[in-house]
Design a protein around this motif. Structure first.
Motif, PDB file in Angstrom:
ATOM      1  N   VAL A   1      37.843 -21.770 145.371  1.00 29.56           N
ATOM      2  CA  VAL A   1      37.810 -20.358 145.723  1.00 29.56           C
ATOM      3  C   VAL A   1      38.635 -20.102 146.978  1.00 29.56           C
ATOM      4  O   VAL A   1      39.359 -19.097 147.069  1.00 29.56           O
ATOM      5  CB  VAL A   1      36.352 -19.883 145.923  1.00 29.56           C
ATOM      6  CG1 VAL A   1      36.304 -18.533 146.638  1.00 29.56           C
ATOM      7  CG2 VAL A   1      35.648 -19.783 144.573  1.00 29.56           C
TER       8      VAL A   1
ATOM      9  N   ARG B   1      26.736 -10.986 141.380  1.00 24.97           N
ATOM     10  CA  ARG B   1      27.182 -12.093 140.524  1.00 24.97           C
ATOM     11  C   ARG B   1      27.215 -11.675 139.052  1.00 24.97           C
ATOM     12  O   ARG B   1      28.204 -11.913 138.359  1.00 24.97           O
ATOM     13  CB  ARG B   1      26.258 -13.305 140.711  1.00 24.97           C
ATOM     14  CG  ARG B   1      26.711 -14.522 139.913  1.00 24.97           C
ATOM     15  CD  ARG B   1      26.051 -15.781 140.423  1.00 24.97           C
ATOM     16  NE  ARG B   1      24.625 -15.825 140.154  1.00 24.97           N
ATOM     17  CZ  ARG B   1      23.671 -15.801 141.075  1.00 24.97           C
ATOM     18  NH1 ARG B   1      23.986 -15.701 142.352  1.00 24.97           N
ATOM     19  NH2 ARG B   1      22.389 -15.879 140.744  1.00 24.97           N
TER      20      ARG B   1
ATOM     21  N   VAL C   1      32.248 -16.425 140.308  1.00 27.03           N
ATOM     22  CA  VAL C   1      33.399 -16.681 139.428  1.00 27.03           C
ATOM     23  C   VAL C   1      33.334 -18.038 138.738  1.00 27.03           C
ATOM     24  O   VAL C   1      34.229 -18.391 137.964  1.00 27.03           O
ATOM     25  CB  VAL C   1      34.731 -16.552 140.210  1.00 27.03           C
ATOM     26  CG1 VAL C   1      34.875 -15.167 140.815  1.00 27.03           C
ATOM     27  CG2 VAL C   1      34.852 -17.633 141.293  1.00 27.03           C
TER      28      VAL C   1
ATOM     29  N   LEU D   1      34.654  -9.600 134.753  1.00 27.94           N
ATOM     30  CA  LEU D   1      35.711 -10.562 134.426  1.00 27.94           C
ATOM     31  C   LEU D   1      35.887 -10.691 132.916  1.00 27.94           C
ATOM     32  O   LEU D   1      37.018 -10.752 132.413  1.00 27.94           O
ATOM     33  CB  LEU D   1      35.391 -11.921 135.045  1.00 27.94           C
ATOM     34  CG  LEU D   1      35.774 -12.103 136.514  1.00 27.94           C
ATOM     35  CD1 LEU D   1      35.238 -13.425 137.048  1.00 27.94           C
ATOM     36  CD2 LEU D   1      37.285 -12.039 136.686  1.00 27.94           C
TER      37      LEU D   1
ATOM     38  N   THR E   1      30.085  -9.132 138.540  1.00 28.03           N
ATOM     39  CA  THR E   1      31.402  -9.773 138.571  1.00 28.03           C
ATOM     40  C   THR E   1      31.686 -10.518 137.281  1.00 28.03           C
ATOM     41  O   THR E   1      32.788 -10.426 136.715  1.00 28.03           O
ATOM     42  CB  THR E   1      31.497 -10.728 139.770  1.00 28.03           C
ATOM     43  OG1 THR E   1      31.283 -10.006 140.989  1.00 28.03           O
ATOM     44  CG2 THR E   1      32.866 -11.401 139.826  1.00 28.03           C
ATOM     45  N   ARG E   2      30.714 -11.256 136.801  1.00 28.57           N
ATOM     46  CA  ARG E   2      30.923 -12.019 135.571  1.00 28.57           C
ATOM     47  C   ARG E   2      31.168 -11.103 134.378  1.00 28.57           C
ATOM     48  O   ARG E   2      32.047 -11.364 133.547  1.00 28.57           O
ATOM     49  CB  ARG E   2      29.719 -12.935 135.319  1.00 28.57           C
ATOM     50  CG  ARG E   2      29.644 -14.100 136.304  1.00 28.57           C
ATOM     51  CD  ARG E   2      28.419 -14.958 136.068  1.00 28.57           C
ATOM     52  NE  ARG E   2      28.387 -16.101 136.968  1.00 28.57           N
ATOM     53  CZ  ARG E   2      27.385 -16.964 137.040  1.00 28.57           C
ATOM     54  NH1 ARG E   2      26.323 -16.798 136.263  1.00 28.57           N
ATOM     55  NH2 ARG E   2      27.427 -17.983 137.883  1.00 28.57           N
TER      56      ARG E   2
ATOM     57  N   THR F   1      40.693 -13.962 137.755  1.00 31.23           N
ATOM     58  CA  THR F   1      39.886 -14.664 138.767  1.00 31.23           C
ATOM     59  C   THR F   1      40.431 -14.413 140.164  1.00 31.23           C
ATOM     60  O   THR F   1      39.663 -14.238 141.120  1.00 31.23           O
ATOM     61  CB  THR F   1      39.835 -16.171 138.471  1.00 31.23           C
ATOM     62  OG1 THR F   1      39.266 -16.377 137.177  1.00 31.23           O
ATOM     63  CG2 THR F   1      38.988 -16.899 139.496  1.00 31.23           C
TER      64      THR F   1
ATOM     65  N   ALA G   1      39.204 -11.016 141.275  1.00 33.79           N
ATOM     66  CA  ALA G   1      37.789 -11.034 141.642  1.00 33.79           C
ATOM     67  C   ALA G   1      37.594 -11.678 143.009  1.00 33.79           C
ATOM     68  O   ALA G   1      36.860 -11.153 143.859  1.00 33.79           O
ATOM     69  CB  ALA G   1      36.987 -11.772 140.583  1.00 33.79           C
ATOM     70  N   VAL G   2      38.232 -12.811 143.238  1.00 37.20           N
ATOM     71  CA  VAL G   2      38.095 -13.507 144.519  1.00 37.20           C
ATOM     72  C   VAL G   2      38.623 -12.642 145.658  1.00 37.20           C
ATOM     73  O   VAL G   2      37.974 -12.502 146.712  1.00 37.20           O
ATOM     74  CB  VAL G   2      38.826 -14.868 144.482  1.00 37.20           C
ATOM     75  CG1 VAL G   2      38.903 -15.477 145.884  1.00 37.20           C
ATOM     76  CG2 VAL G   2      38.118 -15.823 143.528  1.00 37.20           C
TER      77      VAL G   2
END
Length: 304
Positions: free
Chosen positions: A158, A70, A151, A77, A73-74, A129, A132-133
């Motif tokens: 999502v 997490r 995300v 992004l 990913t953040r 986004t 990432a998804v």
């Protein structure tokens, strides 16, 4: 004054943080690299992840892996949005930063496909986004609840994003996953043609609608637009006729490296369709070649 947490032996908290981070490091790097297409930026993201990781109460975190993914990913992004602005002013075509990968990456067909030059360029067409998804779901098989946390969206959103991203990628990705053996065979024919200067043999291995992308980043000489068509591409490649090309494993697939005076000058990755080369990706920007001096481990799973 000793500021170690009460109840922890000397260095215990840091040792625990380090052990947890190292166990997931290859996975986290792979997540960041697939989101960014840049090893240097992926390393920066891991550094930022580490700084946040050592500052939390690990005993209060139920799933260390999910928490680290997490954070990664953040951070990725945030950096991806910055990179998008940077790419707008990039000189000529932008290509992902190539990685010299370990043999086990090629053994994991899904992983090799996901980090191939062709696939990373498809991912470039997604919004941050969406990318990432798609990556977290399709490559790393994370649950929608985990992805939603990463995300900052709810699960229903999502699911919609994942559906849209899958359709987008399916319409643009190579129509079939080509084996490493098929790629190696096509590259061997390409290499022989270039090294012998045999243009007819070169045209035999190039698809009629082949596209050559060259990334010099404005630092070294490179075409500022895609070069299309077998005859035109063959003519351009005639400029390296007679040069020795070195086989390598790049981004999970066989590729070729051109050295000048012992230094890496160009990395050539390919896209193969129906046994012929339909895409040629030539990375020449020196700032993108530093990860080709050593193998970079990638993984969809944690260290064991």
């Amino acid at each position: 004054m000793d500021e170690r947490p009460e109840g922890e032996p000397g260095g215990g908290r840091m040792d625990s943080a380090t052990e947890g981070f190292v166990a997931h490091r290859n996975l986290l790097f792979t997540v960041a690299y697939e989101l960014l297409g840049s090893a240097a930026d992926a390393e920066d993201v891991l550094q930022e992840t580490w700084l946040r990781w050592v500052d939390v109460d690990h005993a209060a975190i139920r799933d260390h892996r999910a928490y680290l993914v997490r954070i990664t990913t953040r951070q990725a992004l945030t950096r991806l949005r910055t990179l998008s602005r940077r790419k707008e002013s990039y000189v000529g075509p932008w290509l992902p930063e190539p990685l010299l990968t370990t043999p086990d990456v090629a053994d994991d067909v899904a992983l090799a496909d996901s980090v191939s030059m062709a696939m990373l360029l498809v991912l470039e067409t997604l919004a941050p986004t969406e990318r990432a998804v798609f990556v977290l779901r399709e490559v790393f098989a994370l649950g929608y609840d985990e992805i939603a946390e990463a995300v900052g969206k709810n699960q229903a959103a999502v699911r919609q994003i994942a559906h849209r991203a899958r359709g987008h990628v399916a319409a643009r990705r190579p129509r079939e996953i080509v084996s490493a053996d098929e790629t190696r065979e096509a590259l061997a024919a390409f290499r022989r043609a270039v090294e012998t200067g045999d243009l007819d043999r070169l045209l035999d291995v190039l698809a009629p609608d082949v596209v050559l992308l060259t990334d010099g980043g404005g630092v070294v000489r490179a075409a500022l637009a895609p070069i299309m068509g077998a005859e035109t591409v063959g003519g351009v490649l005639g400029g390296i006729a007679g040069a020795a090309l070195e086989p390598a494993q790049v981004n999970g697939y066989p590729a070729l490296i051109l050295r000048v005076d012992g230094e890496i000058d160009t990395v050539l990755a390919v896209r193969i369709e129906k046994g012929r080369i339909s895409g040629l990706y030539a990375v020449r920007n020196p700032e993108k070649l530093s990860y080709l001096e050593r193998e970079t481990p990638l993984s969809r799973t944690d260290a064991r």
